[in-house]
Design a protein around this motif. Sequence first.
Motif, PDB file in Angstrom:
ATOM      1  N   GLY A   1     -50.900  91.780  27.205  1.00 11.80           N
ATOM      2  CA  GLY A   1     -50.888  92.339  28.547  1.00 11.80           C
ATOM      3  C   GLY A   1     -50.256  91.478  29.612  1.00 11.80           C
ATOM      4  O   GLY A   1     -50.772  91.372  30.731  1.00 11.80           O
ATOM      5  N   VAL A   2     -49.113  90.840  29.304  1.00 10.09           N
ATOM      6  CA  VAL A   2     -48.343  90.077  30.287  1.00 10.09           C
ATOM      7  C   VAL A   2     -46.879  90.482  30.125  1.00 10.09           C
ATOM      8  O   VAL A   2     -46.301  90.316  29.042  1.00 10.09           O
ATOM      9  N   TYR A   3     -46.269  90.996  31.202  1.00  9.98           N
ATOM     10  CA  TYR A   3     -44.913  91.527  31.128  1.00  9.98           C
ATOM     11  C   TYR A   3     -44.050  90.884  32.211  1.00  9.98           C
ATOM     12  O   TYR A   3     -44.431  90.859  33.384  1.00  9.98           O
ATOM     13  N   PHE A   4     -42.882  90.385  31.814  1.00  9.07           N
ATOM     14  CA  PHE A   4     -41.913  89.809  32.741  1.00  9.07           C
ATOM     15  C   PHE A   4     -40.839  90.865  32.997  1.00  9.07           C
ATOM     16  O   PHE A   4     -40.144  91.277  32.065  1.00  9.07           O
ATOM     17  N   LEU A   5     -40.682  91.272  34.254  1.00  8.39           N
ATOM     18  CA  LEU A   5     -39.856  92.433  34.553  1.00  8.39           C
ATOM     19  C   LEU A   5     -38.949  92.198  35.761  1.00  8.39           C
ATOM     20  O   LEU A   5     -39.166  91.276  36.560  1.00  8.39           O
ATOM     21  N   THR A   6     -37.944  93.073  35.886  1.00  8.77           N
ATOM     22  CA  THR A   6     -37.091  93.129  37.074  1.00  8.77           C
ATOM     23  C   THR A   6     -37.212  94.522  37.678  1.00  8.77           C
ATOM     24  O   THR A   6     -37.756  95.447  37.044  1.00  8.77           O
ATOM     25  N   PRO A   7     -36.704  94.707  38.899  1.00  7.29           N
ATOM     26  CA  PRO A   7     -36.798  96.041  39.528  1.00  7.29           C
ATOM     27  C   PRO A   7     -36.135  97.165  38.742  1.00  7.29           C
ATOM     28  O   PRO A   7     -36.360  98.342  39.063  1.00  7.29           O
ATOM     29  N   LYS A   8     -35.336  96.853  37.725  1.00 10.86           N
ATOM     30  CA  LYS A   8     -34.739  97.913  36.906  1.00 10.86           C
ATOM     31  C   LYS A   8     -35.801  98.812  36.284  1.00 10.86           C
ATOM     32  O   LYS A   8     -35.543  99.982  35.978  1.00 10.86           O
ATOM     33  N   ILE A   9     -36.994  98.259  36.087  1.00  5.87           N
ATOM     34  CA  ILE A   9     -38.038  99.023  35.401  1.00  5.87           C
ATOM     35  C   ILE A   9     -38.466 100.244  36.199  1.00  5.87           C
ATOM     36  O   ILE A   9     -38.922 101.243  35.629  1.00  5.87           O
ATOM     37  N   PHE A  10     -38.286 100.217  37.528  1.00  3.71           N
ATOM     38  CA  PHE A  10     -38.745 101.345  38.353  1.00  3.71           C
ATOM     39  C   PHE A  10     -37.933 102.602  38.074  1.00  3.71           C
ATOM     40  O   PHE A  10     -38.495 103.716  38.015  1.00  3.71           O
TER      41      PHE A  10
ATOM     42  N   SER B   1     -37.079  83.355  34.448  1.00  2.58           N
ATOM     43  CA  SER B   1     -36.496  83.248  35.785  1.00  2.58           C
ATOM     44  C   SER B   1     -35.070  82.704  35.756  1.00  2.58           C
ATOM     45  O   SER B   1     -34.262  83.017  36.631  1.00  2.58           O
ATOM     46  N   SER B   2     -34.748  81.898  34.733  1.00  3.35           N
ATOM     47  CA  SER B   2     -33.410  81.308  34.660  1.00  3.35           C
ATOM     48  C   SER B   2     -32.450  82.136  33.805  1.00  3.35           C
ATOM     49  O   SER B   2     -31.302  81.746  33.597  1.00  3.35           O
ATOM     50  N   SER B   3     -32.922  83.266  33.312  1.00  2.00           N
ATOM     51  CA  SER B   3     -32.107  84.086  32.406  1.00  2.00           C
ATOM     52  C   SER B   3     -31.544  85.301  33.132  1.00  2.00           C
ATOM     53  O   SER B   3     -31.900  85.602  34.268  1.00  2.00           O
ATOM     54  N   GLY B   4     -30.673  85.993  32.439  1.00  2.00           N
ATOM     55  CA  GLY B   4     -30.171  87.270  32.945  1.00  2.00           C
ATOM     56  C   GLY B   4     -30.877  88.448  32.307  1.00  2.00           C
ATOM     57  O   GLY B   4     -30.373  89.572  32.306  1.00  2.00           O
ATOM     58  N   LEU B   5     -32.084  88.207  31.795  1.00  2.00           N
ATOM     59  CA  LEU B   5     -32.844  89.243  31.104  1.00  2.00           C
ATOM     60  C   LEU B   5     -33.372  90.285  32.080  1.00  2.00           C
ATOM     61  O   LEU B   5     -33.697  89.989  33.231  1.00  2.00           O
ATOM     62  N   ASP B   6     -33.494  91.521  31.596  1.00  2.00           N
ATOM     63  CA  ASP B   6     -34.107  92.594  32.378  1.00  2.00           C
ATOM     64  C   ASP B   6     -35.595  92.718  32.101  1.00  2.00           C
ATOM     65  O   ASP B   6     -36.329  93.301  32.896  1.00  2.00           O
ATOM     66  N   ALA B   7     -36.046  92.161  30.986  1.00  2.00           N
ATOM     67  CA  ALA B   7     -37.475  92.169  30.664  1.00  2.00           C
ATOM     68  C   ALA B   7     -37.737  91.172  29.550  1.00  2.00           C
ATOM     69  O   ALA B   7     -36.854  90.889  28.720  1.00  2.00           O
ATOM     70  N   MET B   8     -38.943  90.641  29.549  1.00  2.00           N
ATOM     71  CA  MET B   8     -39.399  89.801  28.448  1.00  2.00           C
ATOM     72  C   MET B   8     -40.864  90.110  28.208  1.00  2.00           C
ATOM     73  O   MET B   8     -41.642  90.239  29.158  1.00  2.00           O
ATOM     74  N   ILE B   9     -41.227  90.254  26.952  1.00  2.00           N
ATOM     75  CA  ILE B   9     -42.614  90.536  26.609  1.00  2.00           C
ATOM     76  C   ILE B   9     -43.161  89.403  25.751  1.00  2.00           C
ATOM     77  O   ILE B   9     -42.410  88.665  25.117  1.00  2.00           O
ATOM     78  N   LEU B  10     -44.466  89.269  25.759  1.00  2.00           N
ATOM     79  CA  LEU B  10     -45.128  88.274  24.928  1.00  2.00           C
ATOM     80  C   LEU B  10     -45.821  88.984  23.770  1.00  2.00           C
ATOM     81  O   LEU B  10     -46.467  90.020  23.962  1.00  2.00           O
ATOM     82  N   LEU B  11     -45.678  88.408  22.583  1.00  2.00           N
ATOM     83  CA  LEU B  11     -46.245  88.991  21.377  1.00  2.00           C
ATOM     84  C   LEU B  11     -47.227  88.024  20.737  1.00  2.00           C
ATOM     85  O   LEU B  11     -47.094  86.807  20.855  1.00  2.00           O
ATOM     86  N   CYS B  12     -48.209  88.596  20.068  1.00  2.00           N
ATOM     87  CA  CYS B  12     -49.212  87.779  19.385  1.00  2.00           C
ATOM     88  C   CYS B  12     -49.589  88.463  18.074  1.00  2.00           C
ATOM     89  O   CYS B  12     -49.781  89.693  18.039  1.00  2.00           O
ATOM     90  N   GLU B  13     -49.692  87.686  17.018  1.00  2.00           N
ATOM     91  CA  GLU B  13     -50.123  88.249  15.742  1.00  2.00           C
ATOM     92  C   GLU B  13     -51.601  88.625  15.813  1.00  2.00           C
ATOM     93  O   GLU B  13     -52.428  87.851  16.295  1.00  2.00           O
TER      94      GLU B  13
ATOM     95  N   ASP C   1     -33.321 101.312  25.034  1.00  2.00           N
ATOM     96  CA  ASP C   1     -32.423 102.398  24.635  1.00  2.00           C
ATOM     97  C   ASP C   1     -31.243 102.556  25.593  1.00  2.00           C
ATOM     98  O   ASP C   1     -30.165 103.017  25.193  1.00  2.00           O
ATOM     99  N   LYS C   2     -31.449 102.152  26.840  1.00  2.00           N
ATOM    100  CA  LYS C   2     -30.386 102.264  27.851  1.00  2.00           C
ATOM    101  C   LYS C   2     -29.514 101.017  27.919  1.00  2.00           C
ATOM    102  O   LYS C   2     -28.719 100.863  28.844  1.00  2.00           O
ATOM    103  N   GLY C   3     -29.687 100.127  26.937  1.00  2.00           N
ATOM    104  CA  GLY C   3     -28.793  98.989  26.815  1.00  2.00           C
ATOM    105  C   GLY C   3     -29.131  97.794  27.674  1.00  2.00           C
ATOM    106  O   GLY C   3     -28.295  96.891  27.842  1.00  2.00           O
ATOM    107  N   ASN C   4     -30.319  97.738  28.195  1.00  2.00           N
ATOM    108  CA  ASN C   4     -30.712  96.603  29.017  1.00  2.00           C
ATOM    109  C   ASN C   4     -31.136  95.426  28.146  1.00  2.00           C
ATOM    110  O   ASN C   4     -31.505  95.586  26.980  1.00  2.00           O
ATOM    111  N   LYS C   5     -31.130  94.246  28.737  1.00  2.00           N
ATOM    112  CA  LYS C   5     -31.438  93.026  28.004  1.00  2.00           C
ATOM    113  C   LYS C   5     -32.941  92.767  28.013  1.00  2.00           C
ATOM    114  O   LYS C   5     -33.533  92.558  29.074  1.00  2.00           O
ATOM    115  N   ILE C   6     -33.532  92.799  26.835  1.00  2.00           N
ATOM    116  CA  ILE C   6     -34.962  92.547  26.709  1.00  2.00           C
ATOM    117  C   ILE C   6     -35.189  91.653  25.490  1.00  2.00           C
ATOM    118  O   ILE C   6     -34.547  91.832  24.449  1.00  2.00           O
ATOM    119  N   THR C   7     -36.062  90.683  25.647  1.00  2.00           N
ATOM    120  CA  THR C   7     -36.392  89.806  24.529  1.00  2.00           C
ATOM    121  C   THR C   7     -37.894  89.546  24.529  1.00  2.00           C
ATOM    122  O   THR C   7     -38.647  90.168  25.293  1.00  2.00           O
TER     123      THR C   7
END
Length: 358
Positions: free
Chosen positions: A173-182, A123-135, A207-213
Amino acid sequence: MKGIILHGGHGTRLRPLTYTSPKHLLHIANKPMSQYALEDLKNVGIHDIAIVVGDVYPEKVKEYYGNGKEFGVNITYIYQEKPKGISHAISLCKEFVGDDKFIVYLGDNVLRKSLTDYTKKFSSSGLDAMILLCEVDNPSKFGVAYIDKEDSMKIKSIIEKPKNPTSNLAVIGVYFLTPKIFDIIDDLKPSSRGELEITDALQLLMDKGNKITYDTVTGWWKDTGTPEDIIHANRLVLDSIGTDEQFLAEKDVSIKGNIIIGNNTDVSHGSSIIGPAIIGKNCKIGRNVRLGPYVSIGDNCTLENCNIENSIIMQNCKIDAKEVNLSSSIISHSSQIDGDAVSKKLQLLLGERTHLKL
Protein backbone atom coordinates in the motif's frame (compact mmCIF):
# COMPACT_ATOMS: atom_id res chain seq x y z
CA MET A 1 6.97 15.86 -3.53
CA LYS A 2 3.69 15.63 -1.67
CA GLY A 3 2.13 12.85 0.37
CA ILE A 4 -1.35 11.36 0.60
CA ILE A 5 -2.53 9.12 3.43
CA LEU A 6 -5.73 7.20 2.78
CA HIS A 7 -7.74 7.11 6.00
CA GLY A 8 -11.13 5.84 4.83
CA GLY A 9 -12.91 2.50 4.93
CA HIS A 10 -15.25 0.98 7.49
CA GLY A 11 -12.92 -1.64 9.00
CA THR A 12 -15.69 -4.24 9.25
CA ARG A 13 -13.21 -7.06 9.94
CA LEU A 14 -12.05 -5.17 13.03
CA ARG A 15 -15.40 -4.80 14.74
CA PRO A 16 -16.19 -4.13 17.58
CA LEU A 17 -12.96 -2.11 17.70
CA THR A 18 -14.15 0.11 14.82
CA TYR A 19 -17.74 0.79 15.85
CA THR A 20 -16.76 4.14 17.35
CA SER A 21 -13.45 5.01 15.68
CA PRO A 22 -11.68 4.73 12.31
CA LYS A 23 -9.50 1.64 12.10
CA HIS A 24 -6.46 3.76 11.27
CA LEU A 25 -6.54 5.29 14.77
CA LEU A 26 -6.23 1.90 16.46
CA HIS A 27 -2.94 1.78 18.30
CA ILE A 28 0.08 -0.32 17.46
CA ALA A 29 2.79 0.03 20.14
CA ASN A 30 1.08 3.15 21.52
CA LYS A 31 0.73 4.99 18.21
CA PRO A 32 -2.23 5.13 15.82
CA MET A 33 -1.32 2.94 12.88
CA SER A 34 -1.64 5.84 10.42
CA GLN A 35 0.97 7.81 12.37
CA TYR A 36 3.59 5.37 11.10
CA ALA A 37 2.66 6.38 7.54
CA LEU A 38 2.81 10.08 8.41
CA GLU A 39 6.21 9.70 10.04
CA ASP A 40 7.54 7.72 7.07
CA LEU A 41 6.52 10.55 4.74
CA LYS A 42 7.95 13.24 7.00
CA ASN A 43 11.26 11.37 7.31
CA VAL A 44 11.82 11.55 3.54
CA GLY A 45 11.26 15.30 3.55
CA ILE A 46 7.58 15.44 2.64
CA HIS A 47 5.79 18.08 4.70
CA ASP A 48 2.64 18.77 2.67
CA ILE A 49 0.35 15.83 3.36
CA ALA A 50 -3.31 15.25 2.49
CA ILE A 51 -5.31 12.87 4.65
CA VAL A 52 -8.33 11.44 2.85
CA VAL A 53 -10.99 10.75 5.46
CA GLY A 54 -14.19 8.78 5.05
CA ASP A 55 -17.54 8.79 6.78
CA VAL A 56 -16.38 6.88 9.89
CA TYR A 57 -15.75 9.51 12.56
CA PRO A 58 -13.60 11.84 10.44
CA GLU A 59 -13.74 14.39 13.26
CA LYS A 60 -11.63 12.04 15.41
CA VAL A 61 -8.92 12.01 12.75
CA LYS A 62 -8.91 15.81 12.62
CA GLU A 63 -8.91 16.02 16.41
CA TYR A 64 -5.83 13.81 16.67
CA TYR A 65 -3.71 15.21 13.81
CA GLY A 66 -5.00 18.78 13.75
CA ASN A 67 -3.24 20.94 11.17
CA GLY A 68 -0.14 18.75 11.47
CA LYS A 69 2.00 21.33 13.28
CA GLU A 70 2.51 19.06 16.28
CA PHE A 71 3.89 16.40 13.93
CA GLY A 72 6.09 18.76 11.92
CA VAL A 73 3.96 18.69 8.75
CA ASN A 74 1.14 20.60 7.05
CA ILE A 75 -2.07 18.59 6.77
CA THR A 76 -4.92 19.11 4.33
CA TYR A 77 -8.10 17.06 4.85
CA ILE A 78 -10.01 15.73 1.87
CA TYR A 79 -13.39 14.06 2.32
CA GLN A 80 -14.37 10.88 0.46
CA GLU A 81 -18.12 10.52 0.85
CA LYS A 82 -18.23 6.76 0.24
CA PRO A 83 -15.51 4.08 -0.01
CA LYS A 84 -15.34 3.92 -3.81
CA GLY A 85 -11.82 2.55 -4.08
CA ILE A 86 -8.23 3.70 -3.80
CA SER A 87 -8.19 5.25 -7.28
CA HIS A 88 -11.30 7.27 -6.47
CA ALA A 89 -9.67 8.54 -3.26
CA ILE A 90 -6.55 9.54 -5.22
CA SER A 91 -8.66 11.38 -7.81
CA LEU A 92 -10.03 13.64 -5.09
CA CYS A 93 -6.49 14.92 -4.44
CA LYS A 94 -5.85 16.34 -7.92
CA GLU A 95 -6.01 19.98 -6.83
CA PHE A 96 -3.85 19.27 -3.77
CA VAL A 97 -1.15 17.52 -5.83
CA GLY A 98 -0.93 20.13 -8.60
CA ASP A 99 2.10 19.42 -10.79
CA ASP A 100 4.11 17.59 -8.13
CA LYS A 101 5.15 13.98 -7.88
CA PHE A 102 3.56 12.32 -4.88
CA ILE A 103 3.43 9.24 -2.65
CA VAL A 104 0.18 7.54 -1.71
CA TYR A 105 0.36 5.59 1.55
CA LEU A 106 -2.49 3.43 2.84
CA GLY A 107 -3.01 4.38 6.46
CA ASP A 108 -3.46 0.80 7.64
CA ASN A 109 -0.04 -0.35 6.39
CA VAL A 110 3.13 -0.50 8.49
CA LEU A 111 6.46 -0.75 6.69
CA ARG A 112 9.73 -1.76 8.38
CA LYS A 113 12.12 -0.23 5.84
CA SER A 114 12.50 3.53 5.43
CA LEU A 115 11.16 5.08 2.22
CA THR A 116 14.37 7.07 1.71
CA ASP A 117 16.00 4.92 -1.00
CA TYR A 118 12.75 4.40 -2.86
CA THR A 119 11.94 8.12 -2.80
CA LYS A 120 15.38 9.11 -4.11
CA LYS A 121 15.07 6.56 -6.90
CA PHE A 122 11.67 7.84 -7.99
CA SER A 123 12.26 11.58 -7.59
CA SER A 124 15.43 11.49 -9.72
CA SER A 125 13.89 9.35 -12.47
CA GLY A 126 11.66 10.00 -15.43
CA LEU A 127 9.23 7.34 -14.23
CA ASP A 128 5.47 7.88 -14.29
CA ALA A 129 4.90 5.43 -11.44
CA MET A 130 6.74 3.08 -9.14
CA ILE A 131 5.21 0.42 -6.94
CA LEU A 132 6.62 -1.58 -4.06
CA LEU A 133 6.27 -5.36 -4.02
CA CYS A 134 6.62 -7.88 -1.24
CA GLU A 135 6.59 -11.67 -1.30
CA VAL A 136 3.58 -13.06 0.59
CA ASP A 137 2.21 -16.48 1.44
CA ASN A 138 -1.38 -15.61 0.47
CA PRO A 139 -1.22 -13.58 -2.76
CA SER A 140 -4.89 -14.13 -3.61
CA LYS A 141 -5.76 -11.58 -0.89
CA PHE A 142 -3.82 -8.78 -2.58
CA GLY A 143 -3.15 -7.07 -5.86
CA VAL A 144 -0.47 -9.19 -7.51
CA ALA A 145 2.26 -8.17 -9.96
CA TYR A 146 3.57 -10.46 -12.68
CA ILE A 147 7.12 -9.77 -13.79
CA ASP A 148 8.33 -10.16 -17.40
CA LYS A 149 10.59 -13.22 -17.53
CA GLU A 150 12.75 -11.68 -20.25
CA ASP A 151 13.15 -8.32 -18.50
CA SER A 152 13.25 -8.72 -14.72
CA MET A 153 12.63 -4.99 -14.09
CA LYS A 154 9.53 -4.85 -16.27
CA ILE A 155 6.05 -5.49 -14.92
CA LYS A 156 4.00 -7.62 -17.27
CA SER A 157 0.63 -7.23 -15.57
CA ILE A 158 -1.09 -6.37 -12.30
CA ILE A 159 -4.22 -8.23 -11.19
CA GLU A 160 -6.41 -7.48 -8.17
CA LYS A 161 -6.94 -10.52 -5.91
CA PRO A 162 -6.43 -13.25 -8.53
CA LYS A 163 -8.15 -16.55 -7.75
CA ASN A 164 -5.24 -18.74 -8.82
CA PRO A 165 -2.12 -16.56 -8.70
CA THR A 166 1.13 -17.82 -10.19
CA SER A 167 3.06 -14.93 -8.62
CA ASN A 168 3.51 -14.25 -4.91
CA LEU A 169 4.53 -10.60 -5.34
CA ALA A 170 1.89 -8.49 -3.61
CA VAL A 171 1.49 -4.80 -4.42
CA ILE A 172 1.82 -3.15 -1.02
CA GLY A 173 0.00 0.00 0.00
CA VAL A 174 2.66 2.56 -0.98
CA TYR A 175 2.51 4.08 -4.48
CA PHE A 176 4.89 6.57 -6.12
CA LEU A 177 2.95 8.54 -8.72
CA THR A 178 2.88 11.59 -11.01
CA PRO A 179 -0.13 13.70 -12.05
CA LYS A 180 -0.48 11.49 -15.15
CA ILE A 181 -2.45 9.09 -12.97
CA PHE A 182 -5.41 11.49 -12.78
CA ASP A 183 -6.17 11.22 -16.51
CA ILE A 184 -5.85 7.45 -16.23
CA ILE A 185 -8.36 7.35 -13.36
CA ASP A 186 -10.80 9.42 -15.43
CA ASP A 187 -10.92 6.52 -17.91
CA LEU A 188 -11.48 3.79 -15.30
CA LYS A 189 -14.68 1.86 -14.87
CA PRO A 190 -15.77 0.41 -11.52
CA SER A 191 -14.76 -3.16 -10.78
CA SER A 192 -17.20 -5.94 -9.94
CA ARG A 193 -17.25 -4.70 -6.35
CA GLY A 194 -18.16 -1.18 -7.48
CA GLU A 195 -14.79 0.44 -6.80
CA LEU A 196 -12.14 2.18 -8.87
CA GLU A 197 -9.22 -0.15 -8.28
CA ILE A 198 -5.63 1.08 -8.03
CA THR A 199 -4.46 -2.10 -9.74
CA ASP A 200 -6.67 -1.29 -12.75
CA ALA A 201 -5.24 2.24 -12.86
CA LEU A 202 -1.67 0.96 -12.81
CA GLN A 203 -2.44 -1.61 -15.51
CA LEU A 204 -4.03 1.04 -17.73
CA LEU A 205 -1.06 3.33 -17.09
CA MET A 206 1.21 0.58 -18.46
CA ASP A 207 -1.12 -0.22 -21.36
CA LYS A 208 -0.87 3.40 -22.52
CA GLY A 209 2.91 3.17 -22.74
CA ASN A 210 3.86 5.06 -19.62
CA LYS A 211 7.01 4.30 -17.65
CA ILE A 212 6.34 2.22 -14.56
CA THR A 213 8.70 0.07 -12.53
CA TYR A 214 8.91 -1.56 -9.12
CA ASP A 215 11.16 -2.19 -6.17
CA THR A 216 10.97 -4.94 -3.60
CA VAL A 217 10.54 -4.47 0.13
CA THR A 218 13.12 -5.97 2.43
CA GLY A 219 12.48 -6.51 6.12
CA TRP A 220 8.73 -6.70 6.63
CA TRP A 221 5.48 -5.06 5.63
CA LYS A 222 2.17 -5.46 7.41
CA ASP A 223 -1.36 -4.84 6.17
CA THR A 224 -3.41 -4.52 9.36
CA GLY A 225 -6.85 -5.60 8.21
CA THR A 226 -7.71 -8.00 11.06
CA PRO A 227 -7.19 -8.09 14.85
CA GLU A 228 -4.59 -10.82 14.34
CA ASP A 229 -2.73 -8.56 11.90
CA ILE A 230 -2.71 -5.70 14.41
CA ILE A 231 -1.36 -7.89 17.20
CA HIS A 232 1.28 -9.27 14.86
CA ALA A 233 2.26 -5.74 13.80
CA ASN A 234 2.53 -4.81 17.47
CA ARG A 235 5.00 -7.67 17.96
CA LEU A 236 7.05 -6.63 14.94
CA VAL A 237 7.26 -2.99 16.06
CA LEU A 238 8.14 -3.92 19.64
CA ASP A 239 10.95 -6.11 18.32
CA SER A 240 12.61 -2.90 17.06
CA ILE A 241 13.18 -1.60 20.62
CA GLY A 242 16.86 -1.13 21.30
CA THR A 243 17.88 -1.30 17.63
CA ASP A 244 19.27 1.55 15.53
CA GLU A 245 15.99 1.76 13.61
CA GLN A 246 13.49 1.49 16.44
CA PHE A 247 10.08 3.02 15.82
CA LEU A 248 9.47 4.08 19.39
CA ALA A 249 12.17 6.56 20.43
CA GLU A 250 10.32 9.38 22.20
CA LYS A 251 11.17 12.12 24.65
CA ASP A 252 10.66 11.62 28.38
CA VAL A 253 10.94 7.84 28.35
CA SER A 254 13.36 5.41 29.89
CA ILE A 255 14.60 2.46 27.85
CA LYS A 256 15.84 -0.55 29.74
CA GLY A 257 16.96 -3.22 27.33
CA ASN A 258 13.86 -3.92 25.26
CA ILE A 259 11.38 -2.21 27.59
CA ILE A 260 10.18 1.40 27.20
CA ILE A 261 8.54 3.13 30.17
CA GLY A 262 6.92 6.55 29.84
CA ASN A 263 7.39 9.57 32.07
CA ASN A 264 5.60 9.59 35.47
CA THR A 265 4.77 5.89 35.28
CA ASP A 266 5.05 3.94 38.51
CA VAL A 267 5.74 0.20 38.53
CA SER A 268 5.18 -1.65 41.81
CA HIS A 269 8.00 -3.83 43.18
CA GLY A 270 5.46 -6.64 43.31
CA SER A 271 5.05 -6.68 39.55
CA SER A 272 7.19 -7.80 36.63
CA ILE A 273 7.68 -6.82 33.00
CA ILE A 274 9.10 -9.13 30.35
CA GLY A 275 10.16 -7.39 27.17
CA PRO A 276 9.75 -6.44 24.52
CA ALA A 277 7.11 -4.11 25.92
CA ILE A 278 6.11 -0.46 26.02
CA ILE A 279 4.26 1.31 28.82
CA GLY A 280 2.99 4.84 28.28
CA LYS A 281 3.22 7.84 30.58
CA ASN A 282 1.26 8.46 33.78
CA CYS A 283 0.49 4.78 34.29
CA LYS A 284 0.18 2.93 37.58
CA ILE A 285 1.29 -0.68 37.42
CA GLY A 286 0.20 -1.97 40.81
CA ARG A 287 0.41 -5.20 42.74
CA ASN A 288 0.46 -8.68 41.24
CA VAL A 289 0.87 -7.57 37.64
CA ARG A 290 2.83 -9.56 35.08
CA LEU A 291 3.29 -7.91 31.68
CA GLY A 292 4.84 -9.36 28.57
CA PRO A 293 6.24 -10.37 26.40
CA TYR A 294 4.89 -8.26 23.50
CA VAL A 295 2.60 -5.96 25.46
CA SER A 296 1.73 -2.32 24.75
CA ILE A 297 0.12 -0.29 27.53
CA GLY A 298 -1.19 3.16 26.61
CA ASP A 299 -0.97 6.37 28.63
CA ASN A 300 -2.89 6.84 31.89
CA CYS A 301 -3.64 3.17 32.50
CA THR A 302 -4.09 1.57 35.92
CA LEU A 303 -3.39 -2.15 36.24
CA GLU A 304 -3.59 -4.50 39.22
CA ASN A 305 -3.93 -8.25 39.70
CA CYS A 306 -3.55 -9.27 36.08
CA ASN A 307 -1.32 -11.16 33.65
CA ILE A 308 -1.13 -9.77 30.13
CA GLU A 309 0.87 -11.07 27.17
CA ASN A 310 0.90 -10.47 23.41
CA SER A 311 -1.75 -7.77 23.74
CA ILE A 312 -2.56 -4.11 23.20
CA ILE A 313 -4.12 -2.05 25.98
CA MET A 314 -4.92 1.46 24.79
CA GLN A 315 -4.90 4.64 26.87
CA ASN A 316 -7.03 5.36 29.96
CA CYS A 317 -7.86 1.72 30.70
CA LYS A 318 -8.32 0.12 34.13
CA ILE A 319 -7.84 -3.58 34.79
CA ASP A 320 -8.22 -5.08 38.26
CA ALA A 321 -9.55 -8.63 38.15
CA LYS A 322 -7.81 -11.07 40.40
CA GLU A 323 -5.53 -13.35 38.39
CA VAL A 324 -7.13 -12.48 35.07
CA ASN A 325 -4.99 -13.71 32.17
CA LEU A 326 -5.21 -11.82 28.89
CA SER A 327 -3.52 -13.07 25.74
CA SER A 328 -3.75 -11.93 22.10
CA SER A 329 -6.22 -9.24 23.14
CA ILE A 330 -6.96 -5.67 22.08
CA ILE A 331 -8.60 -3.41 24.65
CA SER A 332 -9.69 -0.04 23.26
CA HIS A 333 -9.23 3.17 25.18
CA SER A 334 -11.16 4.07 28.33
CA SER A 335 -12.24 0.47 28.94
CA GLN A 336 -12.43 -1.25 32.30
CA ILE A 337 -12.12 -4.91 33.34
CA ASP A 338 -12.78 -6.04 36.89
CA GLY A 339 -14.27 -8.93 38.84
CA ASP A 340 -13.28 -12.23 40.39
CA ALA A 341 -10.57 -14.74 39.63
CA VAL A 342 -10.30 -16.25 36.17
CA SER A 343 -8.07 -19.29 35.93
CA LYS A 344 -7.87 -19.65 32.16
CA LYS A 345 -6.50 -17.30 29.55
CA LEU A 346 -8.95 -14.92 27.90
CA GLN A 347 -8.73 -13.50 24.39
CA LEU A 348 -10.74 -10.26 24.25
CA LEU A 349 -11.60 -7.58 21.71
CA LEU A 350 -13.21 -4.66 23.53
CA GLY A 351 -14.43 -1.50 21.84
CA GLU A 352 -13.78 1.83 23.50
CA ARG A 353 -15.44 2.64 26.85
CA THR A 354 -16.41 -0.98 27.48
CA HIS A 355 -16.88 -2.11 31.07
CA LEU A 356 -16.46 -5.87 31.48
CA LYS A 357 -17.22 -7.51 34.84
CA LEU A 358 -15.87 -11.04 35.11
